[in-house]
Write a protein that holds these residues in place. Structure first.
Motif, short mmCIF file in Angstrom:
data_model
loop_
_atom_site.label_atom_id
_atom_site.label_comp_id
_atom_site.label_asym_id
_atom_site.label_seq_id
_atom_site.Cartn_x
_atom_site.Cartn_y
_atom_site.Cartn_z
N UNK A 17 0.81 -1.22 0.00
CA UNK A 17 0.00 0.00 0.00
C UNK A 17 0.85 1.27 0.00
N UNK A 18 2.01 1.22 0.62
CA UNK A 18 2.88 2.40 0.64
C UNK A 18 3.34 2.76 -0.76
N UNK A 19 3.79 1.75 -1.49
CA UNK A 19 4.26 1.98 -2.86
C UNK A 19 3.09 2.39 -3.76
N UNK A 20 1.94 1.74 -3.56
CA UNK A 20 0.77 2.09 -4.37
C UNK A 20 0.37 3.55 -4.15
N UNK A 21 0.33 3.97 -2.88
CA UNK A 21 -0.04 5.35 -2.58
C UNK A 21 0.93 6.35 -3.20
N UNK A 22 2.21 6.05 -3.14
CA UNK A 22 3.22 6.93 -3.72
C UNK A 22 3.03 7.05 -5.22
N UNK A 23 2.79 5.92 -5.90
CA UNK A 23 2.63 5.94 -7.35
C UNK A 23 1.35 6.65 -7.77
N UNK A 24 0.28 6.47 -6.99
CA UNK A 24 -0.97 7.20 -7.26
C UNK A 24 -0.70 8.70 -7.19
N UNK A 25 -0.01 9.13 -6.15
CA UNK A 25 0.29 10.56 -5.98
C UNK A 25 1.14 11.09 -7.14
N UNK A 26 2.10 10.29 -7.59
CA UNK A 26 2.95 10.71 -8.70
C UNK A 26 2.14 10.88 -9.98
N UNK A 27 1.23 9.94 -10.26
CA UNK A 27 0.41 10.02 -11.46
C UNK A 27 -0.52 11.23 -11.41
N UNK A 28 -1.09 11.49 -10.23
CA UNK A 28 -1.99 12.63 -10.11
C UNK A 28 -1.23 13.94 -10.23
N UNK A 29 -0.06 14.00 -9.61
CA UNK A 29 0.74 15.22 -9.64
C UNK A 29 1.20 15.55 -11.06
N UNK A 30 1.51 14.52 -11.83
CA UNK A 30 1.92 14.74 -13.22
C UNK A 30 0.80 15.42 -14.02
N UNK A 31 -0.44 15.04 -13.72
CA UNK A 31 -1.57 15.69 -14.39
C UNK A 31 -1.80 17.10 -13.87
N UNK A 32 -1.68 17.28 -12.56
CA UNK A 32 -1.93 18.58 -11.95
C UNK A 32 -0.90 19.62 -12.41
#
Length: 337
Positions: free
Chosen positions: A297-312
């Motif tokens: 879950x730690x790695x998943x959360x980090x990758x989710x944040x990275x994908x969202x931040x790239x869009x933002x």
């Protein structure tokens, strides 16, 4: 009424409330009677007000707010992911709002509508229905979205999750290689990608080893602890013909399953073996430790944040990410001869 130019006054006239009340519902800044609120929200949807006005204003303002919408906030799995996203995005100047749909499509739609009125900058979501998504409007309005845990194959949205089919197959195969031929499954909601893929993985493993699937041993737990408990309890009260082993397709259902078995004095693994897709919380402190797939879950959360931040930051939609899980062998499975 011209539905292309609907105003708050039109909503007020349509519902018989004041314009001020409509404004309060849209902004959620003052208490409104629940029945009145429902009536106004229904009118907003029927008259297509939101896409024309609220969503128009949405893109002109930046709130520095992002939201994660999950199926069940009581699930430690989602809590861990949300915590990692919050930690990562906070460093980038964003605050995280956490919302729970309770697996309700209607509640999910209401939450999305409310978040739009708050000028949310981006959304992470585990959709309550992978087939009848309410996310098309968000895509049209260019709201950054990342899917977590559950896919929607028909929509071009970045996704972070696990290989549900493969890992459910591996768990089932583990039981089979321990000598179990009578294997049941506690399955999740089948209108979600996770529910379907995990059940398909179970069925494929059984088929590849030439083992029959008994329909009475397919329990529909809907990814919910209470539902899993009730379904299995009812079965045990009317039928003592248990499989020798059971695959539970998420950690909450595993908990409900264990409670139901304990109430009937059915021992794990002496009477039935259990494996779980998803680790039980604090199970290292218990005598019976469930063999499981533990998701990172730690790695998943980090990758989710990275994908969202790239869009933002620059509108870049990165590729979806499949995260490998860890197999943890406990003592919940016995050799069956």
């Amino acid at each position: 009424m011209d539905l292309k130019n609907v105003t708050m006054k039109d909503i007020a006239k349509y519902t018989g409330v004041s314009t001020a009340t409509v404004s309060r519902v849209l902004n959620d800044n003052y208490p409104v009677n629940i029945e009145t609120k429902k009536k106004v929200l229904k009118a907003i949807e029927e008259l297509n007000y939101e896409p024309n006005l609220v969503a128009k204003n949405l893109r002109s303002r930046k709130s520095n707010l992002v939201a994660i919408i999950v199926a069940d906030i009581k699930n430690p799995y989602y809590v861990s992911i949300a915590k990692e996203i919050d930690d990562y995005l906070f460093e980038e100047g964003y605050s995280l709002i956490t919302c729970s749909t309770d697996e309700s499509i209607e509640k999910e739609a209401d939450i999305i509508r409310l978040l739009l009125s708050k000028h949310i900058d981006g959304i992470v979501i585990a959709p309550s229905d992978s087939e009848n998504s309410k996310l098309t409007g968000l895509i049209e309005q260019h709201v950054p979205i990342v899917l977590v845990d559950r896919k929607i194959n028909v929509l071009p949205i970045p996704f972070v999750g696990t290989n549900n089919f493969k890992e459910a197959y591996n768990l089932t195969e583990y039981l089979i290689k321990k000598g179990h031929e009578k294997v049941g499954v506690m399955t999740g909601k089948l209108n979600t990608s996770t529910g379907k893929e995990r059940l398909e993985g179970f069925k494929m493993a059984m088929g590849n080893y030439g083992l029959p699937i008994d329909e009475k041993w397919i329990f529909y737990g809907d990814f919910d602890e209470k539902q899993a408990y009730e379904v299995l309890s009812l079965f045990l009260k009317n039928n003592k013909d248990l499989p020798t082993a059971l695959l539970s397709c998420n950690n909450l259902m595993t908990k409900g399953t264990i409670i139901a078995l304990n109430e009937e004095n059915i021992k794990i693994p002496e009477d039935i073996s259990i494996v779980s897709f998803g680790a039980m919380e604090n199970q290292e402190f218990f005598k019976t430790r469930i063999t499981c797939i533990e998701q990172d879950t730690s790695y998943m959360g980090k990758k989710v944040a990275e994908l969202l931040l790239a869009q933002l930051k620059n509108g870049q939609k990165l590729k979806s990410i499949i995260v490998e899980s860890t197999f943890i062998e406990g003592n919940s499975v016995r050799e069956w001869n």
